[in-house]
Design an enzyme around this catalytic site. Structure first.
Site, PDB file in Angstrom:
ATOM      1  N   GLY A  21      53.874  61.079  59.705  1.00 56.96           N
ATOM      2  CA  GLY A  21      53.399  60.779  61.044  1.00 56.96           C
ATOM      3  C   GLY A  21      52.951  59.343  61.169  1.00 56.96           C
ATOM      4  N   ALA A  22      53.718  58.413  60.566  1.00 62.56           N
ATOM      5  CA  ALA A  22      53.261  57.029  60.432  1.00 62.56           C
ATOM      6  C   ALA A  22      53.599  56.139  61.614  1.00 62.56           C
ATOM      7  CB  ALA A  22      53.857  56.415  59.159  1.00 62.56           C
ATOM      8  N   ASN A  23      54.266  56.673  62.626  1.00 60.56           N
ATOM      9  CA  ASN A  23      54.704  55.807  63.726  1.00 60.56           C
ATOM     10  C   ASN A  23      53.641  55.601  64.798  1.00 60.56           C
ATOM     11  OD1 ASN A  23      55.545  58.702  64.265  1.00 60.56           O
ATOM     12  ND2 ASN A  23      55.773  57.823  66.308  1.00 60.56           N
ATOM     13  N   THR A  24      52.570  56.398  64.788  1.00 57.42           N
ATOM     14  CA  THR A  24      51.585  56.301  65.863  1.00 57.42           C
ATOM     15  C   THR A  24      50.205  56.721  65.380  1.00 57.42           C
ATOM     16  OG1 THR A  24      51.152  56.923  68.174  1.00 57.42           O
ATOM     17  CG2 THR A  24      51.929  58.655  66.714  1.00 57.42           C
ATOM     18  N   GLY A  25      49.180  56.378  66.170  1.00 60.71           N
ATOM     19  CA  GLY A  25      47.835  56.878  65.932  1.00 60.71           C
ATOM     20  C   GLY A  25      47.296  56.625  64.541  1.00 60.71           C
ATOM     21  N   GLY A  27      48.287  57.742  61.598  1.00 55.84           N
ATOM     22  CA  GLY A  27      49.297  57.434  60.590  1.00 55.84           C
ATOM     23  C   GLY A  27      49.710  55.977  60.610  1.00 55.84           C
ATOM     24  N   SER A 148      40.277  68.443  59.705  1.00 52.31           N
ATOM     25  CA  SER A 148      39.610  68.207  60.986  1.00 52.31           C
ATOM     26  C   SER A 148      38.267  68.914  61.014  1.00 52.31           C
ATOM     27  CB  SER A 148      40.480  68.727  62.136  1.00 52.31           C
ATOM     28  OG  SER A 148      39.777  68.724  63.368  1.00 52.31           O
ATOM     29  N   TYR A 173      45.294  76.136  66.285  1.00 50.38           N
ATOM     30  CA  TYR A 173      45.089  74.769  65.798  1.00 50.38           C
ATOM     31  C   TYR A 173      43.970  74.750  64.764  1.00 50.38           C
ATOM     32  CZ  TYR A 173      43.714  69.898  65.504  1.00 50.38           C
ATOM     33  OH  TYR A 173      43.385  68.649  65.025  1.00 50.38           O
TER      34      TYR A 173
END
Length: 303
Positions: A21-25, A27, A148, A173
């Site tokens: 998940g490295a493309n946003t936020g 990550g 979380s 979740y």
């Protein structure tokens, strides 16, 4: 253990880190800071265009950063195996950061179960299991899993992972985040029992203002109003960076923000783990079910 700040991230030259998940936020910020400290970062995500855009943004800040896009869909076992095959061509692998996740989408499925538990836990369980030997062979790496504060009060319902007995996206979740912690602590126990040099750690970002809440309708209205209360993606990335790089960190450690009940903070340190997350019996049951659902058996003894 003292509080950890960005200035405490040491030189990471010579290390290779895989971030999901490295493309946003979170990550993106995790990958960015590791690259700025000299690490080779494998930027794992589903969408090539978004991944390459993230790489370009980091390279504009640091020309010559050692970055590589890695195609990875955690809902697809073939994609996971293909990503592992590509990682086999790397000179080494020092850290795996299981960061990607879904938050409260409409009901969907992955690996035969509801997609939040399927992606957030099972996809990372499979990826970790397939990379453990590689992490061990390069001198003893780390597995860092993003949990979380939502795990608090959560309950794992192993009889309803497919949501056939009902679906509450918030409850699912929360149980996926509980599963992340149960998995980390069970992995730590098993790695120790096996005498493995690999360490399993977990972290959480507090409540960070990222795209993960895009499926939550009210968030589109509320987040702009309370954004000042939330962690920035950069500060939310710090606990993962501590787990990945702090020389004083050990297997089984769990890190989170220091400030405002772990909701936010510009430094990181040990975080609260609920009693349910410490239940070794439930963790063993989850491990067994995860092997059944993914077909991936890390072959580690019970700790």
């Amino acid at each position: 253990m003292t509080r950890f700040r960005f200035a405490d991230i040491g030189n990471q030259s010579g290390k290779t880190v895989l971030v999901t998940g490295a493309n946003t936020g979170l990550g993106f910020e995790i990958g960015r800071h590791l690259a700025l400290r000299g690490a080779r970062v494998l930027m794992a995500c589903r969408n090539r265009a978004k991944g390459e855009d993230a790489i370009a943004r980091i390279e504009s800040e640091m020309p010559g950063a050692d970055l590589q896009f890695l195609a990875l869909d955690l809902a697809d076992m073939e994609s996971i195996r293909a990503a592992v095959d590509r990682v086999a061509n790397e000179a080494r692998l020092d850290v795996l950061i299981n960061n990607a996740g879904l938050m409260m989408p409409a009901l969907g499925y992955a690996h035969g179960v509801e997609q939040q538990i399927g992606v957030n836990h099972l996809g990372h369980f499979a990826l970790t299991g397939l990379l453990l030997d590689r992490l061990a062979s390069d001198g003893g790496g780390r597995v860092v899993t993003q949990a979380s504060i939502a795990h608090r009060g959560a309950r794992l319902d192993l009889d309803n992972l497919d949501a056939r007995k009902g679906y509450d996206r918030n409850a699912f979740y929360k149980q996926s985040k509980l599963a992340n912690l149960l998995f980390t602590l069970e992995l730590d126990r098993r790695l120790r029992a096996a005498g493995s040099p690999v360490a399993a750690l977990a972290c959480h970002p507090g409540v960070a203002k990222t795209e993960i809440a895009r499926h939550v309708g009210p968030a589109k209205v509320v987040l702009p109003l309370i954004g000042w209360l939330l962690n920035s993606p950069q500060c939310g990335a710090l606990p993962a960076l501590q787990a990945a790089t702090d020389p004083q960190a050990h297997g089984g450690d769990y890190f989170g923000p220091y400030g405002l009940a772990e909701l936010r903070g510009s430094c990181s340190g040990p975080a609260y783990i609920s009693g349910n997350a410490r239940d070794a019996s439930v963790a063993r049951q989850l491990w067994t079910r995860s092997v059944e659902l993914t077909g991936i058996d890390p072959a580690l003894p019970v700790g």
